[in-house]
Design a protein around this motif. Sequence first.
Motif, PDB file in Angstrom:
ATOM      1  N   ARG A   1       0.846  -1.201   0.000  1.00 18.98           N
ATOM      2  CA  ARG A   1       0.000   0.000   0.000  1.00 18.98           C
ATOM      3  C   ARG A   1       0.886   1.257   0.000  1.00 18.98           C
TER       4      ARG A   1
ATOM      5  N   ARG B   1      -2.070   6.300   0.633  1.00 14.60           N
ATOM      6  CA  ARG B   1      -3.329   5.560   0.748  1.00 14.60           C
ATOM      7  C   ARG B   1      -3.541   5.008   2.153  1.00 14.60           C
TER       8      ARG B   1
ATOM      9  N   ALA C   1      -7.088   5.046   3.793  1.00 16.48           N
ATOM     10  CA  ALA C   1      -8.120   5.215   2.768  1.00 16.48           C
ATOM     11  C   ALA C   1      -9.236   4.185   2.886  1.00 16.48           C
TER      12      ALA C   1
END
Length: 356
Positions: free
Chosen positions: A290, A294, A297
Amino acid sequence: MADIFTPGQVGGIEVRNRIVMAPMTRSRAQPDGTPGPLAAEYYAQRASVGLIVSEGTQPSDGGQGYLTTPGIYTSAHVEGWRKVTSGVHEKGGRIFIQLMHVGRISHPDNKRDGGQAVAPSAIAPGVPMFTATGMQDIPAPRALSTQEVIALIDEFRHAARSAIEAGADGVEVHGANGYLVQQFLAPSANVRTDEYGGSLENRARFAIEVVKAVAAEIGAERTAIRFSPGNTMSGIDEGPEGPALYHYLVAELDRLGLAYVHLMHLGDEKLLADIRRLWNHALVLNRPGRPRDRIGADIEAGVADLEAYGQGILANPDFVERIRRDAHLNEADPATFYGGGAQGYTDYDALAEDRA
């Protein structure tokens, strides 16, 4: 709206943020499987995350696959883990011990008992593994009898009780990454003809019975499981029925009121959405790789309740504060992931030290 820094709930405990330290094998236990002398410091350093999930911890001698991995089935193990959990709790953290039986992913040279690995069926994974004398092919395991499968379920039960005696807040059953539980799920590793093989319901039976046994022993609110749908590590192939298998598994487990399901997500967004719809408890999501922008998120989008991170927390004991401040992150050193001492284990800089 929830964000990654707000408190969350897993089973019966509140966690102070929604960042989870993913389980990571570090191979630094003592020869008898007791956590090593630095383990308490290592985990306590990272206790600012909402929840720590420990490295994979075998429920018996037969569950060991790798060199110097810890166990949680003897009194010595319990005392060793108690130092770890006490250190985490003193820093205000929470910790679940992950129960990992590797099944066929083992070599006799790596095991305390030196015995042949056991698995649903006598099918070698077709991959090598590291041993004290270097890389070696993994030999074919011995297929478990039906009675031995039932006995293994009891090993998980005993290990879960031992984890709670050691002060853990709960346990996570390792049902991912090609180890024993996932071997039962996958037709490529399970060609049994008894009630633990064949139909997807039968292949899911072992996972469900292990979780039920653990929940009956320590409480569903302290019981969790990790899955990696679609994972092809170590010769695993769940076949075209894979999504249907997880639909069935998650729906069955949802009835138990577990603390959480932990998903290692490999890109099937439809399956993830299906699981989110079927699962009515906390969902921990690990998206390998990731990107930093992010982080949080999936929580903000309502896809997950907590997010799990591995190497970022390994290399940054104050990961939470670094993310909060948008500060520099240390890079993890792969050369020190497995085995050794403090280097690459307890000597990563904290933020104040890094600034200095």
